[in-house]
Design a protein around this motif. Structure first.
Motif, PDB file in Angstrom:
ATOM      1  N   ASN A 147       0.761  -4.378  -1.215  1.00 58.58           N
ATOM      2  CA  ASN A 147       0.942  -2.929  -1.092  1.00 58.58           C
ATOM      3  C   ASN A 147       0.285  -2.180  -2.236  1.00 58.58           C
ATOM      4  OD1 ASN A 147       2.514  -2.187   1.328  1.00 58.58           O
ATOM      5  ND2 ASN A 147       4.014  -3.629   0.518  1.00 58.58           N
ATOM      6  N   ASP A 151      -2.571   0.553  -1.695  1.00 52.49           N
ATOM      7  CA  ASP A 151      -2.338   1.927  -2.139  1.00 52.49           C
ATOM      8  C   ASP A 151      -3.596   2.546  -2.745  1.00 52.49           C
ATOM      9  OD1 ASP A 151       0.301   1.914  -1.345  1.00 52.49           O
ATOM     10  OD2 ASP A 151       1.100   1.457  -3.344  1.00 52.49           O
ATOM     11  N   ALA A 154      -5.828   3.274   0.582  1.00 52.86           N
ATOM     12  CA  ALA A 154      -5.244   3.615   1.878  1.00 52.86           C
ATOM     13  C   ALA A 154      -5.582   5.034   2.325  1.00 52.86           C
ATOM     14  CB  ALA A 154      -3.729   3.428   1.839  1.00 52.86           C
ATOM     15  N   VAL A 379       0.843  -7.673   5.901  1.00 50.79           N
ATOM     16  CA  VAL A 379       1.009  -6.368   5.242  1.00 50.79           C
ATOM     17  C   VAL A 379      -0.192  -5.475   5.525  1.00 50.79           C
ATOM     18  CG1 VAL A 379       1.165  -5.189   3.007  1.00 50.79           C
ATOM     19  CG2 VAL A 379       2.506  -7.271   3.422  1.00 50.79           C
ATOM     20  N   HIS A 382      -0.328  -4.000   9.124  1.00 45.69           N
ATOM     21  CA  HIS A 382       0.698  -3.009   9.415  1.00 45.69           C
ATOM     22  C   HIS A 382       0.614  -1.778   8.520  1.00 45.69           C
ATOM     23  CE1 HIS A 382       2.368  -6.499  11.583  1.00 45.69           C
ATOM     24  NE2 HIS A 382       2.836  -5.580  12.375  1.00 45.69           N
ATOM     25  N   ARG A 383      -0.154  -1.847   7.445  1.00 37.36           N
ATOM     26  CA  ARG A 383      -0.353  -0.668   6.592  1.00 37.36           C
ATOM     27  C   ARG A 383      -1.518   0.197   7.050  1.00 37.36           C
ATOM     28  NH1 ARG A 383       0.867   0.025   1.135  1.00 37.36           N
ATOM     29  NH2 ARG A 383      -0.258   1.985   1.504  1.00 37.36           N
TER      30      ARG A 383
END
Length: 416
Positions: A147, A151, A154, A379, A382-383
């Motif tokens: 994540n 970040d 994204a 991850v 799905h992000r």
């Protein structure tokens, strides 16, 4: 080498071990960087399941191409030792200390460099430490760092999943496992890559890794924690200081470089196949099946260093002399037409690939690598809604060294 008798196999054309004659194929240089698979198949056609080759510095070796021949070498350490001190070219002074082969092939006081009881003692410490690390929750660390990496890009709608994700995620997880600071791990990514890549900078980068890990070990002696470094320092096997640092290096380089390469290849396969991508997002396909396919077709370590013949023997129709170096063609072995006459047939459910090695030296951390990849892919998918390749699949390229073939980039687009 003994004189041949009429019953002896003829030496291969261009055999490097005392026979001479003919030009030998180099496993480094421009052709090897762009078409390693083509080289493996040409060598298989010319020489059979074992072929004479040259490594960096024009150092001779046997490349094992056959699946069964790889298994034999990996499973019989009394014939094919991992102890480089019996390597004839090393013993006779033909390998310079500055050779880029030394970080990959040279002897050091770790479990990979030894056989028998010394190997069991050291590997036991490594296995216990990795099991303890896994029990503390690898997937939690992967989720956190995945994540964090996502970040950073994204909101842009674009990324290179090699440079922005796969190259760093395994190392960041390893910082938690080993007890390194996150910033130290980021700095070591380049050094690990350079050791595998070879060339004149490999030795300097290896020394940089050893220096950082030496500092880590000293820190953990005075400030122990729930990490792999502390586990090695406190293990009943009583590793000395050099053994501890050598095993930290082993885990760092092996785990990071292979897992980052495998993660990139899994993402490549997923993103170049719409059916696989939708199956993973929709929960109809298990990521472990995709990882298994990549393990067979593009294993993260294409060629594994190295084994050394303990006596004169025969392998793949060739005479191997005591002290000869053999390198294991894991990618070539996985595609051996004798066991896979149709490489397009599904290998789902078949875990007998060579990607994790075999025998006493089989990778002890494969469950950790699997957890990093499976969680990292999950991850990411799905992000990033609408994730897709930003270039045609045929434009993706890879660059190989002697030991591995790495995807150059994986540009993607998504809904930012």
């Amino acid at each position: 080498m003994n004189d041949q008798t009429p019953s002896d196999p003829a030496p291969p054309r261009g055999c490097p071990f005392g026979h001479g004659g003919g030009d030998l194929t180099r496993l480094y240089g421009p052709e090897a960087a762009t078409d390693p698979a083509g080289i493996y198949e040409r060598l298989r056609t010319e020489h059979g399941p074992v072929a004479p080759v040259l490594l960096e510095g024009d150092i001779p070796a046997w490349l094992v191409l056959g699946y069964r021949d790889n298994r034999r070498v990996l499973d019989t350490p009394w014939q094919f030792s991992r102890d480089a001190r019996i390597w004839r070219d090393w013993r006779e002074g033909r390998i310079a200390e500055t050779s880029p082969l030394v970080p990959m092939l040279g002897w050091r006081p770790d479990c990979v460099s030894q056989d028998g009881e010394p190997h069991r003692r050291l590997r036991g410490a490594v296995t216990d430490g990795l099991q303890a690390a896994a029990a503390r929750g690898i997937r939690r660390h992967v989720t956190h760092f995945a994540n964090k990496q996502i970040d950073a890009f994204a909101g842009t709608g674009r990324a290179d999943l090699v440079a922005d994700y796969a190259e760093y995620l395994p190392m960041l997880v390893l910082t938690r496992i080993l007890g390194l600071a996150e910033g130290e791990g980021r700095l070591l990514v380049e050094s690990c890559a350079q050791v595998l890549k070879g060339g004149e900078e490999a030795v300097a980068h290896n020394e940089r890794i050893m220096e950082k890990l030496g500092e880590l070990a000293e820190r953990k002696r005075s400030e122990p924690g729930s990490d792999f470094t502390t586990a090695l320092l406190e293990h009943p096997a009583a590793l000395d200081a050099e053994e501890v640092i050598s095993h930290l290096r082993l885990v760092l380089i092996a785990a990071h470089t292979t897992t980052s390469n495998l993660l990139a290849r899994v993402l490549q396969l997923v993103l170049t196949d719409v059916e696989r991508l939708s199956g993973l997002i929709g929960g109809r396909l298990n990521i472990s099946a995709v990882v298994e396919e990549v393990m067979w077709n593009t294993p993260p370590l294409a060629v594994m260093p190295g084994r050394f013949a303990t006596a004169d023997l025969e392998l793949g129709g060739h005479r191997i002399a005591e002290g000869d170096l053999l390198v294991l063609g894991l990618a070539a072995g996985n595609l051996d037409p004798e066991i896979r006459p149709d490489a397009g047939v599904s290998v789902q459910g078949n875990q007998s690939h060579l990607a994790f090695s075999s025998g006493p030296h089989e990778c002890p951390g494969q469950n950790i690598g699997q957890a990093i990849i499976e969680t990292g892919v999950d991850v990411l998918l799905h992000r990033l809604p609408g994730l897709r390749l930003a270039v045609p699949a045929e434009e993706l390229t890879a660059t190989a060294s002697t030991w591995e073939s790495r995807l150059d980039s994986l540009p993607v687009e998504f809904a930012g």
